[in-house]
Design an enzyme around this catalytic site. Structure first.
Site, mmCIF file in Angstrom:
data_model
loop_
_atom_site.group_PDB
_atom_site.id
_atom_site.type_symbol
_atom_site.label_atom_id
_atom_site.label_comp_id
_atom_site.label_asym_id
_atom_site.label_seq_id
_atom_site.Cartn_x
_atom_site.Cartn_y
_atom_site.Cartn_z
ATOM 1 N N ASP A 478 0.836 -1.195 0.000
ATOM 2 C CA ASP A 478 0.000 0.000 0.000
ATOM 3 C C ASP A 478 0.878 1.256 0.000
ATOM 4 O O ASP A 478 2.084 1.203 0.287
ATOM 5 C CB ASP A 478 -0.876 -0.045 1.267
ATOM 6 C CG ASP A 478 -2.151 0.768 1.138
ATOM 7 O OD1 ASP A 478 -2.292 1.520 0.165
ATOM 8 O OD2 ASP A 478 -3.002 0.656 2.051
ATOM 9 N N ASP A 547 -10.833 2.199 -3.025
ATOM 10 C CA ASP A 547 -11.314 1.942 -1.672
ATOM 11 C C ASP A 547 -12.830 1.955 -1.619
ATOM 12 O O ASP A 547 -13.417 1.602 -0.604
ATOM 13 C CB ASP A 547 -10.763 2.995 -0.702
ATOM 14 C CG ASP A 547 -9.392 2.593 -0.186
ATOM 15 O OD1 ASP A 547 -8.983 1.439 -0.424
ATOM 16 O OD2 ASP A 547 -8.727 3.432 0.443
HETATM 17 C C1 DGJ Z 1 -5.720 1.999 2.047
HETATM 18 C C2 DGJ Z 1 -6.123 0.798 1.272
HETATM 19 O O1 DGJ Z 1 -6.625 1.169 0.019
HETATM 20 C C3 DGJ Z 1 -7.123 -0.008 2.070
HETATM 21 O O2 DGJ Z 1 -7.573 -1.099 1.319
HETATM 22 C C4 DGJ Z 1 -6.478 -0.448 3.341
HETATM 23 O O3 DGJ Z 1 -5.430 -1.338 3.070
HETATM 24 C C5 DGJ Z 1 -5.964 0.747 4.119
HETATM 25 N N1 DGJ Z 1 -5.139 1.593 3.310
HETATM 26 C C6 DGJ Z 1 -5.181 0.312 5.328
HETATM 27 O O4 DGJ Z 1 -4.583 1.347 5.958
#
Ligand code: DGJ
Length: 756
Positions: A478, A547
């Site tokens: 990430d 997300d």
């Molecule tokens: C952003 C990501 O897009 C989410 O899926 C998740 O992993 C969060 N970060 C965790 O902090």
């Protein structure tokens, strides 16, 4: 595929997949001139297309209107300061601040295959699959040498280009701009297509007229970003979804970029893509070089669909290296939307046990397993398991999961450091920061200075210790903030190229990780789709798309993403209803149908799911196993666009041999007193007879979720359901889909060609 040089007329001709790209050498000095980019043509002399013979004619430096001549010439690598007043593709500054540069032809060579771009992601090909033309340009007065590399691939209407700058002068030079491609096109009344968005609503297609002046899409965030995408399309007049000429330009890059079109008063368009010049400068010592990332140029005479198919093929055949590319990925369950930071061993195992029972295969433990991270205020940089949450560490968890029969995956964010972390306390200078200024926090974190090898090494060692400590099959990488305060405290102190060197650092880390763990399934992510680009696909076969997991929002996001990228690359999960992103209630079957057009998985607390929803999971998993080969490898066609209209969305994936297809139909909003919708089915074999069936039996059961396909609705489709219809009729006459009762309804229609 072929590349030739016509010595008599001084024309380079690159041909592949029905596309032709031509350049000429103009005037005695040999200015590399763009002549043609379009459908295949003959081998006649087309140097006239440069219009160099028109007034003011081919001009040497001492002719009367040299500037007027250069300012109208379609240049392939326009310099700066000698008469072309449009946007230059290269600017280089010497010690006295002199910036004039006018590169001209020195030589060329044509080779089989395609060389790698050291340290950068790029398309690749075997010796027999591609040909490469290297053209060397020089400007002895500026001490500049440029090597332009063009490649074409067997059967694909694509040209790639990258550029290497070499300092040929005895003094240090500062490169302040080096675009990867620059194409001057004769295309009047074109429209420009870009992908724009925001967090949670990535890749919205925007089409705007190309007016006189400059129009661009760009990122200065250090990532390709949610807001923009390193892609620019040009639609010739009349181009549509399935017909007309479309040109697609993409950058294989994940950092700051600029993609722009400049239209001059004579309607000549200059298309340029490259590292964003703002904030970029790179000091290059004598004899040293700098490599610009690769640009991809696609020609389609079948509208957007043709561009999409070519880009998908390019990604599959020449960009994504992962051994998982052609494999069905394990059906995963990710605990992020289920627990956020609030989990422990028992909670995870409970999810895993239930997941296993329903047919899921991989548990991904997301953010919060390391240091003392119970929220997003701490511990990035301390990649050591939190034994309070996970007694016995990762080893115990992975052993327990193995005993349950589940694979194990973890989340990391290696490019970042929390101010509250042991790493930051020990090495505050490892974060980017400007002397005398408190660096800006975002998500309460700082950005690690990955331009420094010692920082990368330290992070890499930590990652290896994590991956060596347990049986870890999958990593979600990430990256959750844009870059600010970009200044390095390392040796060398040169800050102008830091944004670029940062992304090179990320690429280096991922390259090393994959070299050491070749079996690792890597999924990139940047707060969702903030870095879903061709650069990252070189390292991971899949990327978390957004997300926003609400199935209805996802229709538009996945449509924009699939404009360029194969469905197999799009991370897509089923989450709870009402959705956490927008609070919308969407039936479980609809959520499942939408997630099937991606890697497919779950992101919810399976233990606390309404029983009616949970009961549907085995059927959804069965659909995944039944259709994933088709969805992963097939040809994708948009039928209706969720981005363009509010009532329905539809797409179909057709197997390469056209024996089978799966169409997804989502009725976003119901309408009163509306007639059925006529749907023409693209991509099928015109001479084949197809039997059409409802693929998901779950929509025939009244489970109370609101996605029940009742008898009347099925009856309305009786004319084509379960009886053979030819592909020709389906493409022309099409079918009628009745307006269904209720919002957010969906169904899957399977088309199976009957044996002749
Ligand atoms: C952003 C990501 O897009 C989410 O899926 C998740 O992993 C969060 N970060 C965790 O902090």
């Amino acid at each position: 595929m072929n590349i030739t040089y016509d010595d008599e007329h001084r024309i380079f001709r690159l041909e592949a997949g029905g596309m032709c790209y031509c350049m000429g050498l103009t005037g005695e000095e040999g200015i590399l001139t763009h002549l043609y980019f379009g459908p295949a043509i003959g081998t006649e002399d087309i140097a006239y297309l440069s219009r160099a013979a028109e007034y003011p004619g081919i001009q040497g430096p001492e002719d009367r209107d040299r500037a007027g001549f250069l300012d109208a010439l379609p240049a392939e690598m326009p310099g700066y300061g000698t008469g072309d007043f449009r946007s230059p593709a290269v600017i280089v500054r010497d010690g006295r601040g002199q910036c004039t540069v006018h590169p001209v032809y020195e030589g060329h060579r044509i080779t089989d295959g395609k060389p790698v771009l050291s340290g950068l992601p790029a398309t690749f090909a075997g010796e027999q699959e591609a040909k490469t033309l290297e053209i060397t340009l020089t400007d002895p007065s500026a001490g500049v040498r440029l090597v332009l590399s063009y490649s074409v691939f067997d059967d694909l209407p694509v040209v790639t280009r990258s550029v290497v700058f070499i300092n040929d002068s005895p003094e240090e030079l500062t490169l302040t701009r080096l675009f990867s491609c620059s194409v001057d096109m004769d295309l009047t009344d074109a429209r420009m297509l870009t992908l724009n968005g925001a967090w949670g609503r990535e890749k919205k297609m925007q089409i705007s007229p190309v007016v006189i002046g400059q129009q661009s899409v760009s990122s200065l965030r250090g990532v390709s970003s949610h807001q923009a995408h390193p892609f620019l399309g040009l639609l010739a007049p009349g181009a549509s979804q399935d017909a007309g000429e479309v040109y697609g330009f993409s950058l294989v890059y994940s950092g700051n970029f600029l993609a722009q079109v400049e239209r001059n008063a004579n309607d000549l368009l200059r298309v340029q893509l490259g590292i964003h010049p703002l904030g970029f400068s790179c000091r290059v010592a004598p004899g040293e070089c700098f490599t610009a990332p690769e640009a991809v140029m696609i020609y389609s005479d079948r509208g957007l669909t043709g561009m999409t198919h070519t880009c998908h093929a390019l990604c599959r055949e020449h960009l994504i290296r992962s051994r998982y590319l052609h494999r069905k990925r394990p059906v995963l369950i990710n605990n992020w939307e289920a627990t956020f930071f609030d989990f422990d061993l028992e909670k995870l195992l409970k999810i895993a046990r239930r997941a296993k029972k329903e047919g899921l295969e991989l548990l991904v433990m997301d953010d919060g397993w390391f240091g003392k991270r119970d929220d997003d205020n701490s511990s990035l940089g301390d990649w050591v398991v939190n034994e309070k949450k996970l007694p016995g560490g990762l080893k115990r968890l992975s052993d327990e999961l193995a005993a349950i029969g589940m694979k194990f995956g973890i989340w990391v964010e290696p490019e970042m450091v929390s101010p509250d972390s042991d790493l930051y306390r020990a090495h505050p200078d490892w974060a980017f920061s400007v002397d005398g200024r408190t660096p800006c926090r975002a998500r309460n974190q700082y950005v690690l200075d990955l331009t420094r090898k010692e920082v990368r090494d330290a992070i890499f060692d930590q990652l290896c210790a994590v991956l060596d400590s347990a049986d870890i099959a999958y990593v979600k990488w990430d990256m959750n903030r844009a870059l600010t305060d970009v200044a390095s405290h390392g040796e060398g102190g040169e800050n102008g190229g830091l944004f670029h060197r940062f992304i090179l650092g990320t690429y280096d880390l991922q390259e090393r990780l994959l070299a050491r763990y070749p079996d690792l399934l890597l999924e990139n992510c940047s707060s969702g789709g903030g870095r879903f680009d061709m650069g990252m696909l070189f390292y991971s076969p899949q990327i978390w798309t957004s997300d926003d997991t609400d199935a209805i929002e996802r229709l538009a996001i996945q449509e924009g993403t699939a404009l360029l990228y194969p469905l197999s690359t799009m991370g897509a999960h089923i989450s709870v209803s009402p959705s956490q992103a927008v609070g919308r209630l969407v039936p479980m079957t609809t959520r499942g149908h939408v997630a099937l057009a991606g890697t497919f998985g779950y992101e919810l607390d399976i233990d606390h799911l309404p029983e009616a929803d949970a009961a549907l999971i085995p059927g959804q998993v069965a659909l995944y196993h039944r259709f994933n080969d088709l969805i992963r490898e097939g040809d994708y066609y948009r039928i209706f666009s969720a981005q363009e209209e509010q009532y329905h969305d539809s797409y179909i994936v057709v197997e390469k041999d056209r024996s089978r297809a799966l169409m997804t139909w989502v009725q976003v909003l119901a309408r009163p007193a509306a007639r059925s919708v006529r749907v023409r089915i693209p991509g099928l074999d015109p001479d084949g007879k197809y039997r059409i069936g409802i693929a998901d039996p779950a929509v025939r059961n009244d489970d109370g979720s609101g996605n029940f396909l009742h008898e009347g609705e099925v009856h309305a489709m009786r004319a084509f359901l379960d009886r053979p219809v030819s592909g020709r009729t389906l493409a022309g006459a099409g079918i009628l889909i009745p307006v269904l009762r209720g919002d957010f309804r969906s169904m899957l229609l399977e088309f199976v060609r009957e044996q002749a």
